[in-house]
Design an enzyme around this catalytic site. Structure first.
Site, PDB file in Angstrom:
ATOM      1  N   THR A 839       0.865  -1.191   0.000  1.00 57.98           N
ATOM      2  CA  THR A 839       0.000   0.000   0.000  1.00 57.98           C
ATOM      3  C   THR A 839       0.886   1.221   0.000  1.00 57.98           C
ATOM      4  O   THR A 839       2.038   1.172   0.417  1.00 57.98           O
ATOM      5  CB  THR A 839      -0.901   0.055   1.265  1.00 57.98           C
ATOM      6  N   CYS A 840       0.346   2.296  -0.469  1.00 60.04           N
ATOM      7  CA  CYS A 840       1.143   3.520  -0.500  1.00 60.04           C
ATOM      8  C   CYS A 840       0.234   4.713  -0.353  1.00 60.04           C
ATOM      9  O   CYS A 840      -0.973   4.592  -0.437  1.00 60.04           O
ATOM     10  CB  CYS A 840       1.942   3.617  -1.801  1.00 60.04           C
TER      11      CYS A 840
END
Length: 872
Positions: A839-840
């Site tokens: 995830t970012c």
């Protein structure tokens, strides 16, 4: 009464009345039955007393009976008070009144004249009809009986005769029919006769010989109508011929075109003109009696009909504003009048002043500004029922006039906030706590007008209520970390556009999460929220159950156990997105699923194994709002209405349950009266449980007369009664999860978008709003990236959005709050130096690849494996 100019006098047995040209009514004398109308129990009042209850009513005529009194307004409203032993007040009972009381039975009767006997009353309508009430023992009511009448009753024998004059003696009534040139008499004859000589009472109107030859003595040369005045006394009646055909009554002062023309034709406001202006504009009654609709519409004055010709009001303003001196005198008198307006008017006629005056105060000057503030204060002093009447009259204004009224109060509110903003700049944060309640009056009126506008179908666009200056005030509040002013201004949500509402909400959430180690240095507190991806709901519930109320005031920082993603927005967004998706799976059994694709609360709370389920779901939704994240539950708009204390409608039920909604619409439009329904519905999975929508509903058939009630009860059952417990739990959790309160400014549709996000959007607009670091939009790598991106199918674009932000939706806070940054990692081997991340947040590290082919490969790999570009 001092130097008052008297226009009418009326005398009873032992009391007297006087009507002044300025609209005031004075009474004096005996008051044993309350006939003075001053609300006092004093039996004798030797000096004239003002009848306060009639202040503001433009009276046309007054009349006094033996011990009762009556008045008629210019619009035909009748008020009575005093002795009522025989029903002579026309109120349907025999109870005395010591204050003027509206005779509701004569509503819209178009009364133009009234007369009182010892214990009876007669009214004449504009159409020439006569009705009588009170004592009838001598036949004085003309109904062919000696029965008393407690309510006004038309004299049937005079129907169609077009009576032009009436007069009541002690126990008889006399009327004149001009078209026939005849007088009619009914009641007792000469009371001075001995008992054995007395003539029988006349129970119905019969003609009598005219005492004079009116055709000769009253008619002027070339004039076809006669001027007659009749007066009935105790034992005698009198006839007086007049030379003109106009009413013989002198009235209160009202505006006349010739008089206004004289005002504006003079370059200076002479003393006589000044006196006339003072006379009219210092009197609520005189203002209310001016500008009446000349098409007789004012005879229907009610909570729905003002009786005013608003175009005449505007025409007067356009005239008077041309003469500065005269106009300033008008303004001065209005300003002096405003503080004296009554908070408890007794008639819809009293409310005309609130419609007229704003249109006379349109000048962009300090005097008008002050007057409009005073007018707002006078309106806000009205009792609740008075405010309700005024709002009803506003709702029935023509759209053009209503819009002008909105623009006027928007302009005043804007000036109020501008001056407040200047004071903040000059005096600093100490002034934040001193928002003058008197100055918020225009804001309150503007909000009231907005509510009227929303109830009448948004005739005026919402932007007419917005005040741009609030953004500067919000920014100052944010700088000083003071929430008091925002809390006060949030009471008037109409002044905020959507962006400013969002700014208020974000600012308040920021206030609540901040701590100050030193003055003017504010640091947000954070709540570390660790969850395991494989046990997401279990860990969320555990965190929520163990949390303190203070934890919910902190900014959420989510971390997935075993993953390196740092939460700058996308990680927590992913948590809310996955949680909503999981809870909406049919296997969880948390919600009922509709054919529309939407979910709703179960009608049987026992379906949920955990009794805290909806409390926790509500908490999760509240947390999302507080942290400005989306939680995309497919709720219908009805949920957001309920959160904002608004009642869902049949349209909302059709949104949730299309088939049932269409069925209910058919019921409302069905021509047949045989609907084959009763006030019950079938419940349960096998539709075998019968639920009554009202008491004994199984025995009440649905008909044309009650089908609206049936539909309303059905809608209420679906959205309220059947889900009361789960929704109450949800609401309790929502308020805990979102300690901010200004979110209640949002409309249901706005709140829905904030929590659910946008599902459709313009990808080119996304490109337009991206920011760059070590790049500019014309660099070849950037152009290659967007060329590749726009060629992707819709599904892949959405997957990229999930990779980038944790959700396949654009935040409901708008693209300007979607902080998407493309940066150059500035390393030789970005694939090695930028670690993979599942995830970012919204920073995309884009190496300077030279070709579209390589970019496409990297982009697709990142999307499908949630890896690759290097993001943090």
């Amino acid at each position: 009464m001092g130097s008052q100019s008297i226009v009418q006098i009326a005398c009873g047995d032992q009391h007297a009345m006087a009507l002044c040209r300025g609209g005031e009514l004075f009474t004096w004398g005996q008051n044993t039955h309350g006939q003075l109308g001053v609300g006092s129990q004093t039996t004798l009042t030797p000096k004239p007393q003002l009848v306060e209850r009639l202040k503001g009513i433009p009276l046309a005529q007054i009349a006094a009976g033996g011990a009762h009194s009556t008045t008629v307004s210019l619009s035909g409203a009748v008020y009575s008070w005093g002795k009522n032993s025989f029903g002579q007040l026309g109120l349907g009972d025999t109870k005395d009144r010591d204050c003027p009381t509206y005779v509701a039975a004569l509503e819209h009767w178009k009364t133009v004249f009234i007369s009182c006997g010892a214990d009876h009353t007669a009214c004449l309508s504009k159409e020439g009809l006569v009705c009588t009430f009170g004592a009838g023992g001598s036949g004085q009511l003309g109904h062919n009986s000696t029965r008393d009448e407690l309510l006004p009753r038309v004299v049937a024998e005079l129907w169609g005769a077009r009576v032009s004059h009436i007069a009541c003696g002690r126990q008889h009534t006399l009327v004149y029919v001009s078209s026939l040139d005849k007088f009619y008499f009914f009641g007792s004859g000469d009371e001075r006769q001995l008992e054995d000589e007395r003539k029988p009472n006349q129970l119905i109107p019969l003609p009598i010989n005219s005492p004079v030859n009116t055709g000769k003595s009253c008619q002027k040369k070339g004039e076809s109508k006669k001027g007659i005045k009749i007066t009935a006394g105790v034992h005698q009646s009198f006839v007086r011929c007049k030379e003109n055909k106009n009413s013989y009554l002198n009235g209160i002062a009202t505006l006349e075109d010739k008089e206004v023309d004289a005002w504006i034709s003079n370059s200076k406001c002479r003393e006589s003109i000044k006196k006339n202006i003072i006379l009219i504009f210092s009197s609520e009654a005189c203002i209310n009696g001016s500008f009446l609709d000349k098409r007789d519409k004012h005879f229907k004055t009610s909570k729905e009909v003002s009786g005013i010709d608003m175009s005449e009001v505007k025409r007067f303003y356009e005239k008077i504003s041309k003469n500065r001196t005269a106009y300033q005198e008008v303004q001065k008198e209005i300003r002096n009048l405003l503080p004296s307006l009554s908070p408890s008017p007794i008639s819809p006629e009293n409310f005309r002043v609130y419609l007229i005056l704003p249109f006379l105060l349109q000048e962009k000057d300090g005097d008008s500004f002050l007057s409009l503030i005073l007018l707002a204060q006078a309106i806000l002093k009205l009792h609740p029922e008075g405010l309700q009447t005024l709002e009803c009259l506003w709702s029935n204004l023509e759209t053009s006039f209503f819009k002008e009224l909105v623009n006027l109060y928007q302009s005043v509110s804007q000036q109020v906030l501008f001056e407040f903003f200047l004071s903040l700049i000059t005096t600093g944060p100490g002034h934040f706590f001193n928002l003058d309640p008197a100055e918020t009056g225009p804001l309150q009126i503007l909000q009231m007008l907005y509510q009227v506008n929303s109830r009448t179908g948004f005739r005026v666009h919402e932007s007419n209520f917005h005040i741009p200056q609030v953004r500067e005030i919000i920014n100052l509040c944010s700088w000083f970390n003071i929430a008091t002013v925002l809390w006060k201004l949030s009471k008037y949500p109409c002044i905020f556009d959507r962006e400013n509402k969002i700014l208020v909400h974000r600012t308040e959430c920021s206030f609540l999460s901040r701590t100050s180690p030193t003055p003017f240095i504010w640091i947000p507190e954070t709540w570390s929220f660790r969850v395991r991806r494989q046990h997401l709901l279990q860990d969320i519930w555990k965190n929520l159950k163990s949390a303190s109320n203070q934890d919910f005031r902190k900014m959420l920082k989510v971390s997935f156990v075993g993953e390196a993603g740092v939460d700058q927005g996308a990680v927590s967004q992913e948590l809310f997105s996955i949680a909503a998706r999981t809870l909406c799976q049919r296997s969880t059994s948390a919600f009922c699923h509709s054919s529309s694709g939407l979910v709703w609360f179960p009608r049987r709370a026992s379906r949920c194994e955990d009794e805290d389920t909806f409390l926790l779901i509500g908490t999760l939704c509240g947390m999302a709002l507080f942290n400005q994240r989306m939680v995309p539950f497919p709720f219908p708009r009805a949920l957001y209405k309920k959160l904002l204390d608004l009642a869902p409608t049949l349209e909302d039920l059709e949104d949730l349950m299309p088939t049932m909604g269409r069925s209910l619409w058919r019921i409302l439009n069905e021509e047949s009266d045989n609907l084959d329904l009763d006030f019950t519905i079938m419940e349960g999975e096998d539709s075998t449980d019968i639920v009554e929508l009202k008491e004994n509903g199984a025995s009440i058939p649905v008909t044309k007369d009650n089908r609206k009630e049936y539909v309303d009860l059905y809608v209420n059952y679906v959205f309220n009664k059947s889900v009361q417990k789960p929704f109450e739990d949800f609401m309790q959790g929502f308020l805990r999860g979102c300690p901010a309160r200004n979110w209640k400014m949002f409309f249901p549709k706005e709140l829905q978008v904030l929590l659910q996000g946008y599902t459709t959007f313009d990808w080119h607009l996304l490109e337009k709003n991206v920011m760059y670091k070590q790049y500019n939009k014309l660099d070849q790598t950037i152009r290659n990236f967007w060329t590749v991106f726009h060629k992707l199918p819709e599904e892949k674009k959405r997957m990229f959005l999930v990779f980038l932000s944790g959700s396949d939706r654009i935040t409901g806070y708008g693209l300007e709050h979607f902080r998407f940054l493309i940066a150059d990692p500035q390393v030789e081997n970005p694939d090695e130096s930028s670690p993979f991340a599942s995830t970012c947040y919204l920073i995309l590290f884009l190496p300077r690849y030279s070709s579209e082919k390589i970019l496409k490969e990297k982009l697709l790999f990142a999307i499908e494996h949630n890896e690759g570009f290097g993001c943090e």
